[in-house]
Design a protein around this motif. Structure first.
Motif, mmCIF file in Angstrom:
data_model
loop_
_atom_site.group_PDB
_atom_site.id
_atom_site.type_symbol
_atom_site.label_atom_id
_atom_site.label_comp_id
_atom_site.label_asym_id
_atom_site.label_seq_id
_atom_site.Cartn_x
_atom_site.Cartn_y
_atom_site.Cartn_z
ATOM 1 N N ALA A 151 0.824 -1.217 0.000
ATOM 2 C CA ALA A 151 0.000 0.000 0.000
ATOM 3 C C ALA A 151 0.855 1.264 0.000
ATOM 4 O O ALA A 151 0.358 2.351 -0.333
ATOM 5 C CB ALA A 151 -0.932 0.004 1.217
ATOM 6 N N ALA A 152 2.117 1.148 0.364
ATOM 7 C CA ALA A 152 3.003 2.317 0.388
ATOM 8 C C ALA A 152 3.515 2.605 -1.015
ATOM 9 O O ALA A 152 4.054 1.706 -1.671
ATOM 10 C CB ALA A 152 4.179 2.069 1.328
ATOM 11 N N PRO A 153 3.380 3.844 -1.521
ATOM 12 C CA PRO A 153 3.847 4.161 -2.871
ATOM 13 C C PRO A 153 5.349 3.926 -3.009
ATOM 14 O O PRO A 153 6.124 4.251 -2.093
ATOM 15 C CB PRO A 153 3.510 5.647 -3.032
ATOM 16 N N PRO A 154 5.796 3.389 -4.134
ATOM 17 C CA PRO A 154 7.228 3.094 -4.298
ATOM 18 C C PRO A 154 8.122 4.324 -4.213
ATOM 19 O O PRO A 154 9.259 4.228 -3.749
ATOM 20 C CB PRO A 154 7.308 2.421 -5.667
ATOM 21 N N ALA A 155 7.646 5.496 -4.659
ATOM 22 C CA ALA A 155 8.469 6.708 -4.597
ATOM 23 C C ALA A 155 8.806 7.079 -3.166
ATOM 24 O O ALA A 155 9.824 7.718 -2.899
ATOM 25 C CB ALA A 155 7.750 7.870 -5.291
ATOM 26 N N VAL A 156 7.952 6.683 -2.231
ATOM 27 C CA VAL A 156 8.183 6.939 -0.808
ATOM 28 C C VAL A 156 8.932 5.775 -0.172
ATOM 29 O O VAL A 156 9.923 5.950 0.533
ATOM 30 C CB VAL A 156 6.841 7.186 -0.088
ATOM 31 N N ALA A 157 8.449 4.572 -0.437
ATOM 32 C CA ALA A 157 9.016 3.389 0.222
ATOM 33 C C ALA A 157 10.498 3.224 -0.081
ATOM 34 O O ALA A 157 11.297 2.905 0.810
ATOM 35 C CB ALA A 157 8.248 2.145 -0.215
ATOM 36 N N GLY A 158 10.889 3.468 -1.331
ATOM 37 C CA GLY A 158 12.281 3.256 -1.708
ATOM 38 C C GLY A 158 13.262 4.104 -0.936
ATOM 39 O O GLY A 158 14.418 3.699 -0.729
ATOM 40 N N LEU A 159 12.831 5.273 -0.469
ATOM 41 C CA LEU A 159 13.748 6.165 0.235
ATOM 42 C C LEU A 159 14.221 5.585 1.560
ATOM 43 O O LEU A 159 15.254 5.998 2.088
ATOM 44 C CB LEU A 159 13.083 7.526 0.463
ATOM 45 N N LEU A 160 13.460 4.631 2.101
ATOM 46 C CA LEU A 160 13.932 3.971 3.314
ATOM 47 C C LEU A 160 15.183 3.136 3.047
ATOM 48 O O LEU A 160 15.902 2.770 3.975
ATOM 49 C CB LEU A 160 12.834 3.075 3.886
ATOM 50 N N GLY A 161 15.444 2.839 1.770
ATOM 51 C CA GLY A 161 16.568 1.981 1.436
ATOM 52 C C GLY A 161 17.924 2.573 1.735
ATOM 53 O O GLY A 161 18.918 1.845 1.763
ATOM 54 N N CYS A 162 18.013 3.903 1.961
ATOM 55 C CA CYS A 162 19.320 4.486 2.290
ATOM 56 C C CYS A 162 19.180 5.698 3.207
ATOM 57 O O CYS A 162 19.203 5.575 4.414
ATOM 58 C CB CYS A 162 20.086 4.851 1.021
#
Length: 361
Positions: A151-162
């Motif tokens: 449910a979390a948009p990828p443009a937001v979720a991906g930022l947790l990666g770094c």
């Protein structure tokens, strides 16, 4: 049969990046191919382009990413095709001395995909932080894939990666910020603002944001800073002490990573307070402090590796908080762009105009 995709490549030191055809092999044992949906433009990618990490050109850039697992190799049981994942650059081994001591966030033997992605002519690519996600698909170790709520948009979720994980973790995991603490954050780019957000989430009573750019200080207020200090006009050490009853902050986070900002952090903390270094210094930087001051002030001087995070534990938890409306991750996305816009995004980042540009595929 390898996948043929488009990806952003740094061909040589200091050269503008270009969009090139990239060949992504079928996943081998322990590997996964991921359809990248979004990837943030991080300062580390610019470091790669400038040769500040190593000289293993050409680089396939991008590492703050979310997407869908396309295929997995033999022996992979942790993820399956169709899973929505955030990519991480510290896939823990489970076997090294840190992992066996129950401290996997310090894993000393993290792993990446064994196979190489290549240019169309067969030239091997070095993926940024073992990921290389400015591409339509990328090959990673399966352990670099962390399943989260789709449910979390990828443009937001991906930022947790770094970057966001590094800042949040510097406050919560490394700094141990808790209810009622006073916290100062020096440097209010993406990582620093994430540290501000983490301190707010942990219940800090006073959060002092320090930067030389008033625009960045306003951004920090939006993530929970209660006070701001423009260190171009005011001595930040004196200002932090004044705002904390003359004592200094319980936790001071250096999100810049320069000797001068580290000294500010050191002297702006309370006696027995904690300094956390999360900004990345360059290899030529050195630090000189009176050893008596180090001894006499007590407390802790810590470095934060990736926010001392454990992706399998932290990413799903933070996504849940976001979906509950308790973690403002949307505020970090300044703009969404295409693969061909990465070079201009680097320029905007260098000028301090954005927190994060996010490539959406």
């Amino acid at each position: 049969m390898p996948y043929e995709v488009q990806g952003v490549v740094a061909l040589g030191k200091g050269e503008p990046v270009s969009v090139e055809t990239v060949l992504v092999p079928d996943p081998g044992p322990g590997e996964a191919v991921v359809n990248v949906q979004a990837c943030g433009v991080c300062h580390t990618d610019l470091h790669y382009r400038e040769g500040g990490i190593n000289d293993d050109f050409p680089f396939l850039l991008g590492h703050e990413a979310a997407g869908i697992v396309e295929a997995v190799g033999p022996g992979v049981t942790t993820v399956s095709p169709g899973d929505y994942v955030i990519l991480n650059w510290r896939a823990v081994c489970g076997e090294c001395r840190a992992c066996r001591r129950g401290r996997p966030w310090y894993c000393f033997s993290t792993h990446n995909a064994a196979q190489k992605m290549t240019l169309a002519d067969g030239t091997p690519l070095s993926p940024a932080l073992g990921i290389g996600a400015f591409a339509e698909k990328t090959l990673v170790a399966a352990g670099q894939c962390t399943k989260v709520d789709p449910a979390a948009p990828p443009a937001v979720a991906g930022l947790l990666g770094c970057g966001i994980m590094a800042g949040l973790g510097a406050a919560i995991n490394t700094g141990g910020v808790t209810r009622g603490d006073s916290v100062a954050v020096i440097g209010c780019g993406g990582v620093g603002d994430a540290a501000v957000l983490g301190a707010s989430l942990a219940g800090a009573s006073k959060i002092i944001a320090v930067d030389i750019d008033d625009r960045k200080l306003e951004w920090a207020r939006g993530f929970g800073a209660t006070h701001t200090v423009n260190s171009a006009a005011t001595d930040p050490v004196e200002a932090i002490r004044e705002l904390t009853g003359g004592n200094g902050a319980d936790v001071v986070i250096d999100a810049v990573g320069r000797p001068e900002t580290y000294k500010q952090a050191f002297y702006a903390r309370d006696l027995a307070g904690t300094v956390v270094l999360v900004g990345v210094p360059t290899p030529d930087m050195t630090l000189e402090l009176p050893l008596l001051d180090v001894f006499g002030r007590g407390g802790a001087l810590k470095s934060s590796w990736y926010g001392d995070c454990l992706p399998s534990r932290d990413f799903p938890m933070l996504i849940d908080l976001y979906l509950q409306g308790r973690l403002n991750l949307d505020g970090f996305v300044t703009e969404t762009i295409g693969l061909g816009d990465v070079e201009e995004a680097f320029a905007k980042m260098h000028r301090g105009e954005v927190l994060r540009s996010v490539v959406v595929l």
